[in-house]
Design an enzyme around this catalytic site. Structure first.
Site, PDB file in Angstrom:
ATOM      1  N   ASP A  67      70.640  36.035  63.409  1.00 51.06           N
ATOM      2  CA  ASP A  67      71.474  35.030  62.750  1.00 51.06           C
ATOM      3  C   ASP A  67      71.625  35.390  61.269  1.00 51.06           C
ATOM      4  OD1 ASP A  67      72.557  32.528  61.683  1.00 51.06           O
ATOM      5  OD2 ASP A  67      71.948  31.658  63.590  1.00 51.06           O
ATOM      6  N   SER A 117      77.165  29.096  62.938  1.00 52.38           N
ATOM      7  CA  SER A 117      76.405  29.555  64.100  1.00 52.38           C
ATOM      8  C   SER A 117      76.784  28.839  65.391  1.00 52.38           C
ATOM      9  CB  SER A 117      74.898  29.381  63.842  1.00 52.38           C
ATOM     10  OG  SER A 117      74.467  30.232  62.813  1.00 52.38           O
ATOM     11  N   HIS A 180      68.740  24.280  68.080  1.00 50.12           N
ATOM     12  CA  HIS A 180      69.599  24.730  66.991  1.00 50.12           C
ATOM     13  C   HIS A 180      70.845  25.388  67.564  1.00 50.12           C
ATOM     14  CE1 HIS A 180      69.915  26.453  62.732  1.00 50.12           C
ATOM     15  NE2 HIS A 180      69.699  25.151  62.581  1.00 50.12           N
ATOM     16  N   SER A 182      72.485  28.315  67.670  1.00 49.48           N
ATOM     17  CA  SER A 182      72.584  29.558  68.451  1.00 49.48           C
ATOM     18  C   SER A 182      72.012  29.421  69.851  1.00 49.48           C
ATOM     19  CB  SER A 182      71.916  30.709  67.696  1.00 49.48           C
ATOM     20  OG  SER A 182      72.524  30.913  66.442  1.00 49.48           O
ATOM     21  N   GLU A 340      66.799  35.026  69.774  1.00 49.40           N
ATOM     22  CA  GLU A 340      67.369  34.892  68.426  1.00 49.40           C
ATOM     23  C   GLU A 340      66.316  35.083  67.338  1.00 49.40           C
ATOM     24  OE1 GLU A 340      69.824  31.737  65.617  1.00 49.40           O
ATOM     25  OE2 GLU A 340      68.325  31.003  67.039  1.00 49.40           O
ATOM     26  N   ASP A 345      68.756  34.057  58.738  1.00 49.71           N
ATOM     27  CA  ASP A 345      69.784  33.200  58.151  1.00 49.71           C
ATOM     28  C   ASP A 345      69.199  32.224  57.136  1.00 49.71           C
ATOM     29  OD1 ASP A 345      72.553  31.796  58.334  1.00 49.71           O
ATOM     30  OD2 ASP A 345      71.156  30.206  58.875  1.00 49.71           O
ATOM     31  N   HIS A 349      69.958  31.911  53.112  1.00 52.04           N
ATOM     32  CA  HIS A 349      70.492  30.687  52.496  1.00 52.04           C
ATOM     33  C   HIS A 349      69.710  30.320  51.239  1.00 52.04           C
ATOM     34  CE1 HIS A 349      73.719  29.154  54.974  1.00 52.04           C
ATOM     35  NE2 HIS A 349      73.014  29.308  56.087  1.00 52.04           N
ATOM     36  N   ASP A 386      75.880  36.902  64.175  1.00 50.46           N
ATOM     37  CA  ASP A 386      76.937  35.903  64.348  1.00 50.46           C
ATOM     38  C   ASP A 386      77.785  35.726  63.097  1.00 50.46           C
ATOM     39  OD1 ASP A 386      74.840  34.810  62.953  1.00 50.46           O
ATOM     40  OD2 ASP A 386      74.762  32.936  64.085  1.00 50.46           O
ATOM     41  N   HIS A 387      77.213  36.002  61.943  1.00 49.20           N
ATOM     42  CA  HIS A 387      77.953  35.927  60.687  1.00 49.20           C
ATOM     43  C   HIS A 387      77.118  36.636  59.635  1.00 49.20           C
ATOM     44  CE1 HIS A 387      75.138  32.911  59.156  1.00 49.20           C
ATOM     45  NE2 HIS A 387      75.258  32.278  60.322  1.00 49.20           N
TER      46      HIS A 387
END
Length: 451
Positions: A67, A117, A180, A182, A340, A345, A349, A386-387
């Protein structure tokens, strides 16, 4: 935005896996000044790929999702891997970077330039792009629209559902809450990714009876109630506010229901072996002979970052992955497993770059575990993201410069800058008299103090 997808495979449809070398450093100690060295390395890579003999069909499929694992994240993580091994670092390779096939994917949502996500999970697990913040629904369903989400003609099936329909088993593993975005993409149909418990649905003004929350769907709805392995965090989404979990933390449900107990009762009613676990010791107890159904919730919220976790009580992603494979591979028809590395991620952040890179390396260890356990004759492993995040690699430092340290150069203003930096987030320092602050002079420098 485009991200790399790595495939360790046989035939492209649903095919095979191979035993990749675990995060090995290459080129170190050799004559890299010679052009012949690089020509030989390229030829060896081509020969290794040509030597693979792909199977025509895969019984087992594992999808690894990093992620927020951008291309710069991979570059920095492999460098950190090599430097931890005492090398310059840039020449290192992650396990999945040795896979024979790689590609690029676009990651926009139907209604958003930058993907989240949830819409991405719907895309890579269900094969259809969707609106930002929605799960398991077509783009005809707007976010937060409970009523629209009840239209089953707008529900999209995940690859986990396809596997179950084919007589295979399915499971999910994550370092985040199991509800969550994902992991929820494998089983949930929700107009808002945040509807993880009934209180969130009510707060949005809807009836959970009409639009069940994500935790409820996992325990009671198809396909979640058929998953043989569920390993992650998020106990709080399954127990009421009036209850405390095993570590003394309260739940978030306002309906008074304990979904962990309901999951257990469901398995009793079906007369199948099952176990609920919440710590590493219990996971290891299930190592050699897992029950038919295994539910593991190891934290009230997300699992702890690997660098900050108690290794004696908190399982690693590789350990979770190994137990999941041991359980699922008992089905002769095969299985689908979603794994995952979700906290890459979260660290990005918060601009916690060492944590993000370490979580990437931890996911790579899980990939290595899977490649050792499965044969390329009948298995397919996919590794993707995913990003991305806005972490950049700056400057023109020499080979082997500490990837977590400052660049060997300074800016035109004479102030040092870090090799890795973020374009947004909490790491910003206001300029003073038009000049950047010298972060290397701050009391929490160097960043390796996180270890």
């Amino acid at each position: 935005m485009m991200l790399l997808v790595h495939l360790l495979m046989g035939a492209l449809a649903v095919s095979a896996v191979a035993g990749a070398v675990t995060g090995a450093v290459t080129g170190a100690g050799r004559d890299e000044s010679s052009a012949a060295y690089w020509h030989a390395e390229a030829q060896a890579g081509i020969a290794a790929r040509l030597a693979r003999r792909p199977a025509e069909r895969a019984r087992n499929v594992i999808m690894f999702l990093g992620d927020g694992m951008s291309v710069p994240t991979l570059a920095a993580a492999r460098t950190l891997l090599g430097q931890r091994q005492g090398a310059t670092g840039e020449e290192a390779k992650l396990t999945f970077e040795t896979f024979p096939t790689a590609g690029l994917v676009k990651t926009y949502c139907v209604n958003a330039q930058v993907a989240d996500s949830a819409c991405t999970a719907t895309a890579y697990l269900c094969g259809a792009k969707a609106n930002q913040g929605t799960l398991g629904l077509s783009a005809a369903v707007p976010r937060w629209d409970c009523d629209a989400s009840t239209d089953t003609s707008q529900h999209v099936e995940s690859i986990a559902e396809w596997a179950l329909a084919d007589g295979r088993d399915a499971g999910i593993v994550t370092t985040t809450r199991i509800t969550h975005a994902s992991p929820a993409g494998t089983f949930a149909k929700a107009a808002n990714r945040h509807w993880e418990n009934d209180a969130e649905v009510r707060q949005a003004g809807y009836d959970p009876q009409r639009c069940p929350d994500i935790a409820h769907q996992l325990v009671h709805n198809y396909p979640g109630n058929q998953f043989k392995v569920i390993l992650g965090g998020g106990r709080r989404e399954f127990i009421p506010t009036s209850s405390l979990d095993e570590e003394g933390r309260s739940g978030r449900r306002t309906d008074g229901r304990n979904l962990i107990e309901e999951w257990q009762r469901d398995k009793v009613s079906r007369n199948v072996s099952h176990r609920y676990i919440w710590n590493r010791d219990q996971l290891m107890d299930s190592y050699s002979s897992p029950p038919q159904y295994l539910l593991g919730l190891f934290e009230n919220n997300h699992l702890q970052y690997h660098l900050q976790a108690n290794s004696s009580t908190e399982p690693t992603l590789a350990e979770l992955t190994e137990v999941a494979i041991r359980s699922l591979r008992r089905n002769e028809k095969g299985f689908f497993l979603f794994v995952e590395g979700g906290r890459i991620d979260h660290a990005h952040h918060d601009n916690l770059v060492e944590l993000a890179l370490d979580e990437t390396l931890e996911m790579d260890k899980a990939v290595a575990t899977a490649t050792k356990m499965l044969s390329e004759d009948d298995s397919l492993i996919v590794v993707t993201a995913d990003h991305a995040h806005v972490m950049t690699i700056n400057g023109y430092s020499g080979r082997g410069n500490d990837i977590l340290g400052p660049s060997r150069e300074v800016g035109r203003d004479g102030v040092p800058y870090m090799t890795l930096s973020y374009a947004n987030g909490p790491g910003f320092r206001p300029h003073v008299n038009g000049t950047r602050q010298n972060v290397t002079a701050e009391p929490n420098y160097p960043p390796t103090s996180l270890k």
